[in-house]
Design an enzyme around this catalytic site. Structure first.
Site, PDB file in Angstrom:
ATOM      1  N   CYS A  87       1.001  -1.204   0.002  1.00 29.85           N
ATOM      2  CA  CYS A  87       0.118  -0.019   0.023  1.00 29.85           C
ATOM      3  C   CYS A  87       0.843   1.277   0.004  1.00 29.85           C
ATOM      4  O   CYS A  87       0.608   2.389  -0.333  1.00 29.85           O
ATOM      5  CB  CYS A  87      -0.874  -0.054   1.239  1.00 29.85           C
ATOM      6  SG  CYS A  87      -1.925  -1.423   1.294  1.00 29.85           S
ATOM      7  N   CYS A 102      -2.175   2.995   3.270  1.00 30.04           N
ATOM      8  CA  CYS A 102      -2.802   1.883   4.082  1.00 30.04           C
ATOM      9  C   CYS A 102      -3.955   2.501   5.012  1.00 30.04           C
ATOM     10  O   CYS A 102      -4.017   3.889   5.244  1.00 30.04           O
ATOM     11  CB  CYS A 102      -1.947   0.884   4.846  1.00 30.04           C
ATOM     12  SG  CYS A 102      -2.909  -0.563   5.310  1.00 30.04           S
ATOM     13  N   ASP A 103      -5.097   1.760   5.407  1.00 31.80           N
ATOM     14  CA  ASP A 103      -6.315   2.230   5.820  1.00 31.80           C
ATOM     15  C   ASP A 103      -6.095   3.265   7.164  1.00 31.80           C
ATOM     16  O   ASP A 103      -6.809   4.293   7.174  1.00 31.80           O
ATOM     17  CB  ASP A 103      -6.857   0.932   6.751  1.00 31.80           C
ATOM     18  CG  ASP A 103      -7.421  -0.099   5.924  1.00 31.80           C
ATOM     19  OD1 ASP A 103      -7.049   0.014   4.546  1.00 31.80           O
ATOM     20  OD2 ASP A 103      -7.915  -0.988   6.273  1.00 31.80           O
ATOM     21  N   LYS A 104      -5.294   3.207   8.090  1.00 34.45           N
ATOM     22  CA  LYS A 104      -5.101   4.092   9.335  1.00 34.45           C
ATOM     23  C   LYS A 104      -4.427   5.281   8.793  1.00 34.45           C
ATOM     24  O   LYS A 104      -4.322   6.271   9.503  1.00 34.45           O
ATOM     25  CB  LYS A 104      -4.522   3.311  10.508  1.00 34.45           C
ATOM     26  CG  LYS A 104      -5.089   2.033  10.860  1.00 34.45           C
ATOM     27  CD  LYS A 104      -6.752   1.967  10.855  1.00 34.45           C
ATOM     28  CE  LYS A 104      -7.604   0.878  10.790  1.00 34.45           C
ATOM     29  NZ  LYS A 104      -7.145  -0.111   9.726  1.00 34.45           N
ATOM     30  N   SER A 121     -12.806  -5.402   8.922  1.00 38.37           N
ATOM     31  CA  SER A 121     -11.914  -4.901   7.579  1.00 38.37           C
ATOM     32  C   SER A 121     -13.126  -4.563   6.725  1.00 38.37           C
ATOM     33  O   SER A 121     -14.274  -5.051   6.543  1.00 38.37           O
ATOM     34  CB  SER A 121     -11.294  -6.210   7.089  1.00 38.37           C
ATOM     35  OG  SER A 121     -10.804  -5.561   5.763  1.00 38.37           O
TER      36      SER A 121
END
Length: 559
Positions: free
Chosen positions: A50, A123-125, A471
């Site tokens: 990512c 990435c997500d966070k 997720s």
């Protein structure tokens, strides 16, 4: 308004000669001290695909700033990989990383006196972490999304990381061989970019663009592409203009802008993590937003996107047909967006979309008159199991309600072991508890159990509820973010095997079908688990973090 509102304290005056000497060593020349200093927070790391390309994107952004009258300084934050840590104790650090990223960007930018901040997340966070920091600092800022990955290919079909998680379930069910599992594993991740469905990364990138904090199109571009390179250069240039106009995040991140972000999240069938992150971002921006607002807005917003995990198409297909701007135009034309909200272009949403045409067609993104679901797939449930709220993902394919007997686990690992050993029966409601923000600590995502359930063909026959989270790749009948969490003595801690649990998205209730008197009796016998085994970041997070229904933030002043 000075263009060096903050950096003048670092660079101006004879007494700042030592400060300038330090800056000369990292590349400043005489003229640079007269320019606004732009901090570029790169989340680059070889920890995850990512983010593995974001150092190159940061260089492009710096070029844009430097060629338009600014002076860029690139610095790093951390990142962790949810895909790698998923299903392991390391996943406890995932949500914690959001706070570390926010704190690190705030710390560096505040310490070095940056006049503007440009952040790049993969990435997500990364994304909510970047936005929380920018909202706290309230200096001219732009977010750039690192971009989506191209899909892998297996047997001439597109696959991604969720395909691998689900293949684990299929392998445990003897539906595929070990060699087939390995072939899927090898093919799923072909290069740089964030996971390729409407999972949390793509959800949050789209929400942030709808919020007005990215340039148009930033959220729906392939990671390695000319479009993404141009996005970075143009963002660097535009930030210099924002500094000149003194347009700051809280001028953009208004209540109406957050309503736009929620609207887009719903229209795209996005991740339940958006609830957690948008609440946290709003808190940092000092905007009044609460968990009940998701139901209020969700009543009138349809799900339009036929994208994975619940749908058919990959993110690359959405990028190919035009991405977010034409979807925003479709929503604006239907009077479902606030068009007067300011954005980082210096123009309103409506002005940005003036010349955009709705070229999406009716396949990947459905018409508003014939949606996939006429109202939100994200449903906030209350009831005697979640009196402060919980978050369900109801695409409609699973049905609208579920009732079954509880099978209770005190950790994700216990549950996963039971699934892989085929101990889960049809009609069960799986309960995974002590996985909340405080109790986990860290509120792990339950992608491994939900994917294994789907892989075993039980997706429509069981439900899963937890005080952890899911997720963006999760689908099936799931409810997470249950509050109060089990660690704080919430009702989830009191559930026993065989209790009947009812999930009803129509009445928006999550209930265990036992009496209040019985719950009180059980509460009298309950004891809070010890924190004595925790130390370092996990301990600090467990002590500081707020409820999931408040965004699981760590900087809220206790009143």
């Amino acid at each position: 308004m000075t263009k060096k509102k903050y950096s003048s304290y670092v660079t101006n005056g004879a007494d700042k000669a030592p400060n300038r000497a330090m800056l000369r060593a990292v590349g400043f020349e005489n003229n640079d001290f007269n320019k606004p200093i732009i901090g570029i927070a790169s989340t680059w790391a070889m920890v995850t695909p990512c983010n593995m390309h974001i150092n190159l994107l940061a260089d492009h952004a710096a070029k844009g700033a430097n060629t338009n009258g600014g002076k860029a300084i690139i610095f790093n934050t951390i990142t962790v990989s949810d895909g790698i840590s998923m299903g392991t104790p390391g996943m406890k650090y995932s949500l914690i990383s959001r706070e570390v990223i926010a704190d690190s960007i705030e710390t560096v930018s505040g310490a070095e006196g940056f006049d503007g901040i440009l952040t790049i997340g993969g990435c997500d966070k990364n994304m909510p972490g970047c936005l929380i920091a920018m909202a706290r600092l309230n200096r001219p800022s732009i977010f750039i999304y690192g971009g989506s990955i191209m899909p892998g290919q297996y047997k001439k079909k597109p696959i991604d990381v969720v395909s691998v998680f689900e293949a684990v379930g299929a392998y445990s069910n003897k539906e595929i061989s070990k060699s087939e599992l390995t072939d899927i594993e090898k093919a799923a991740i072909p290069g740089p970019g964030s996971c390729g469905g409407m999972y949390t990364a793509n959800t949050m990138a789209s929400a942030i663009e709808a919020l007005g904090m990215s340039l148009p199109g930033s959220s729906t571009q392939i990671a390695v592409s000319k479009n993404k390179k141009d996005d970075c250069i143009n963002s660097g240039k535009q930030l210099v203009k924002l500094i000149a106009k003194d347009i700051k995040p809280r001028d953009i991140m208004t209540r109406e802008a957050f309503e736009n972000a929620i609207t887009v999240t719903i229209a795209l069938g996005g991740s339940t993590n958006a609830v957690l992150h948008l609440l946290a971002m709003a808190d940092a921006a000092k905007v009044k937003l609460n968990i009940n607002d998701f139901n209020k807005i969700g009543k009138k917003i349809p799900v339009l996107a036929d994208l994975k995990p619940s749908g058919t198409h990959m993110m690359a297909k959405f990028c190919e047909i035009g991405g977010l701007p034409p979807l925003l135009k479709r929503l604006l034309n239907a009077k479902l967006l606030h068009g007067d909200c300011m954005t980082v272009t210096g123009k309103t949403v409506k002005e940005n979309l003036k010349n955009v045409k709705d070229i999406l067609g009716n396949d990947v993104i459905k018409p508003i008159r014939s949606p996939i679901k006429k109202d939100s797939h994200i449903v906030v449930l209350k009831g005697n199991l979640s009196p402060e709220g919980s978050v369900a993902k109801i695409s409609g394919k699973e049905g609208l309600d579920f009732e079954g007997k509880a099978i209770v686990f005190n950790s994700e690992e216990q549950c996963m072991n039971a699934i892989l050993n085929k101990k889960i029966k049809k009609g069960s409601v799986i309960v995974i508890r002590y996985e909340g923000p405080k109790g986990g600590p860290g509120m792990r995502e339950m992608l491994a159990p939900t994917s294994a359930i789907m892989g075993q063909g039980l997706g429509s026959d069981v439900a899963l509820i937890t005080d952890g989270r899911f997720s963006g790749g999760t689908h099936g009948f799931v409810v997470g973010h249950i509050t109060p969490e089990a660690f704080e003595g919430g009702p989830l801690a009191l559930v026993k095997n065989g209790d009947v649990i009812r999930i009803d998205s129509k009445t928006k209730k999550l209930d265990v079908l036992i009496s209040k008197n019985e719950l009180n009796k059980r509460k009298m016998k309950w004891k809070q688990p010890s924190r004595s085994h925790l130390s370092g970041a996990l301990y600090k997070y467990s002590i500081l973090v707020s409820s999931a229904s408040e965004g699981a933030v760590t900087d809220r002043v206790k009143k």
